[in-house]
Design a protein around this motif. Structure first.
Motif, short mmCIF file in Angstrom:
data_model
loop_
_atom_site.label_atom_id
_atom_site.label_comp_id
_atom_site.label_asym_id
_atom_site.label_seq_id
_atom_site.Cartn_x
_atom_site.Cartn_y
_atom_site.Cartn_z
N THR A 234 43.22 42.97 31.27
CA THR A 234 42.94 42.09 30.14
C THR A 234 41.48 42.24 29.74
O THR A 234 40.57 41.99 30.56
CB THR A 234 43.24 40.63 30.48
OG1 THR A 234 44.60 40.49 30.88
CG2 THR A 234 42.98 39.73 29.28
N VAL A 235 41.24 42.68 28.51
CA VAL A 235 39.88 42.82 27.99
C VAL A 235 39.52 41.52 27.27
O VAL A 235 40.26 41.06 26.39
CB VAL A 235 39.78 44.01 27.03
CG1 VAL A 235 38.36 44.12 26.48
CG2 VAL A 235 40.18 45.29 27.75
N THR A 236 38.39 40.90 27.67
CA THR A 236 37.99 39.61 27.10
C THR A 236 36.65 39.73 26.37
O THR A 236 35.90 40.70 26.54
CB THR A 236 37.88 38.55 28.21
OG1 THR A 236 36.87 38.96 29.15
CG2 THR A 236 39.21 38.40 28.94
N ASP A 237 36.34 38.70 25.60
CA ASP A 237 35.03 38.63 24.94
C ASP A 237 34.05 37.92 25.87
O ASP A 237 34.35 37.63 27.04
CB ASP A 237 35.13 37.95 23.58
CG ASP A 237 35.65 36.52 23.68
OD1 ASP A 237 35.68 35.98 24.81
OD2 ASP A 237 36.03 35.95 22.64
N THR A 238 32.87 37.61 25.37
CA THR A 238 31.85 36.98 26.21
C THR A 238 32.24 35.59 26.68
O THR A 238 31.73 35.09 27.68
CB THR A 238 30.53 36.90 25.43
OG1 THR A 238 30.76 36.21 24.18
CG2 THR A 238 29.98 38.29 25.13
N ASN A 239 33.17 34.98 25.94
CA ASN A 239 33.65 33.65 26.33
C ASN A 239 34.91 33.73 27.19
O ASN A 239 35.60 32.72 27.38
CB ASN A 239 33.93 32.81 25.08
CG ASN A 239 32.67 32.55 24.28
OD1 ASN A 239 31.59 32.33 24.86
ND2 ASN A 239 32.78 32.58 22.95
N LYS A 240 35.21 34.93 27.67
CA LYS A 240 36.40 35.19 28.48
C LYS A 240 37.70 34.89 27.75
O LYS A 240 38.72 34.58 28.37
CB LYS A 240 36.33 34.40 29.79
CG LYS A 240 35.17 34.81 30.69
CD LYS A 240 35.23 34.10 32.02
CE LYS A 240 34.09 34.57 32.94
NZ LYS A 240 34.14 33.90 34.26
N LYS A 241 37.65 35.03 26.44
CA LYS A 241 38.86 34.86 25.63
C LYS A 241 39.53 36.23 25.50
O LYS A 241 38.88 37.21 25.14
CB LYS A 241 38.50 34.31 24.26
CG LYS A 241 39.70 34.06 23.37
CD LYS A 241 39.28 33.47 22.03
CE LYS A 241 40.49 33.23 21.15
NZ LYS A 241 40.11 32.66 19.84
N PRO A 242 40.84 36.33 25.80
CA PRO A 242 41.51 37.64 25.75
C PRO A 242 41.44 38.28 24.35
O PRO A 242 41.70 37.62 23.34
CB PRO A 242 42.96 37.32 26.13
CG PRO A 242 42.88 36.03 26.87
CD PRO A 242 41.75 35.27 26.25
N GLU A 285 49.75 36.41 26.45
CA GLU A 285 49.34 35.91 25.14
C GLU A 285 50.22 36.56 24.07
O GLU A 285 50.77 37.65 24.27
CB GLU A 285 47.87 36.25 24.86
CG GLU A 285 46.87 35.71 25.87
CD GLU A 285 46.57 34.24 25.66
OE1 GLU A 285 46.92 33.71 24.59
OE2 GLU A 285 46.00 33.63 26.58
#
Length: 314
Positions: A234-242, A285
């Motif tokens: 799972t690749v996430t953004d800086t906020n750990k949102k997928p 998701e």
């Protein structure tokens, strides 16, 4: 899966094949051209039968028996015979009142009948039994092969055969869309498909065969397939949102990407290689299946799939 997703998957697989397997790509193109020519050929009249339903006074039934390349030929002489049919219609005009139905076989089946009168008589017998079951009729044992090949106009017959799907008695339609490279193009054109062929199983004196009508798609239980080794990141953004899911699937027994069936919905992925592998994954998701990409590394026999997470509705 939406049409755009199908198109995206098709082009991804074709690009991969053209780059890594140019000979297979050219072979695929030839197969598609031949298949398009076969499917595009209209049904042609072969002979016309005049039958009489019991209990219907003065109203004969005309059965237009046609050859149509779109209907597959049986793989072996002892196999059930695929057949396609149009609707039963009542016709009246100029003092003439009759019923009519169009039945289509592969031209090879009709040619076998021309070469062997006994086979033709037997095919006519199966045709009458099929019409009886499909239309809930009881036909007299007496029938006539008319001197003309077609009752009514050629255009009307072709429209009847191509214009609607045939309701098959007792059994439901198989609506599964298999996204192999060889079938993907046909899946995209599914709205233009003609009647779904059914199988005529021959009556026999042996107890192992009876006269039945069933869908041409297999109803046998599938074999147990191996689950391939896979890894999902799972690749996430800086906020750990997928943001997306990256899936790596090892398929060492896969010799060509054209063998692989890939289905992607908003919440799962199904990968199947006939007689070899099957993998079904529920995604954590909802995803955007239209922007999903798939690349097969032939050297390593590994399939890489990138699945972006769906953006929330504004």
């Amino acid at each position: 899966m939406a049409g755009a997703a199908l198109a995206s998957q098709l082009w991804s697989l074709l690009d991969e094949m053209a780059e890594n397997e140019p000979q297979a790509y050219r072979r695929f193109q030839r197969q598609q051209r031949a298949e398009a020519e076969r499917l595009g050929a209209p049904p042609e009249p072969h002979l016309c039968l005049r039958a009489r339903p019991t209990g219907v006074v003065g109203r004969p039934l005309f059965i237009n028996v046609c050859g149509w390349k779109r209907v597959p030929a049986p793989k072996a002489p002892t196999d059930p015979i695929p057949v396609s049919a149009g609707p039963l219609e009542e016709v009246s005009g100029e003092g003439d009142l009759y019923s009519i139905i169009d039945i289509a076989y592969n031209p090879d089946v009709l040619q076998w009948g021309e070469e062997n009168p006994e086979k033709m008589e037997h095919l006519i017998h199966l045709t009458l039994k099929f019409v009886e079951e499909r239309c809930n009729l009881i036909l007299s044992d007496l029938y006539t092969v008319e001197s003309f090949k077609l009752k009514g106009s050629l255009e009307t017959m072709q429209q009847r055969l191509k214009g609607r799907r045939m309701p098959t008695p007792r059994l439901g339609q198989n609506t599964k869309k298999d996204l192999t490279l060889d079938q993907l193009l046909h899946t995209m054109e599914a709205e233009d498909c003609s009647n779904v062929p059914v199988l005529l199983k021959d009556e026999s004196v042996t107890h192992s065969k009876v006269h039945l009508i069933e869908e041409i798609s297999s109803t046998e239980m599938p074999e147990k397939l191996n689950t391939p080794v896979y890894e999902m990141i799972t690749v996430t953004d800086t906020n750990k949102k997928p943001l997306k899911f990256e899936l790596k699937i090892e398929l060492p027994k896969l010799s060509s990407v054209s063998e692989c069936d890939l289905q992607i919905s908003k919440d799962d992925i199904i990968i199947e290689v006939p007689e070899k592998y099957k993998l079904q994954l529920d995604l954590p998701e909802l995803v955007d299946e239209e922007t999903t990409t798939a690349v097969f590394n032939k050297g390593k026999r590994v399939l890489f799939i990138t699945v972006p997470v769906a953006k929330p509705d504004p």
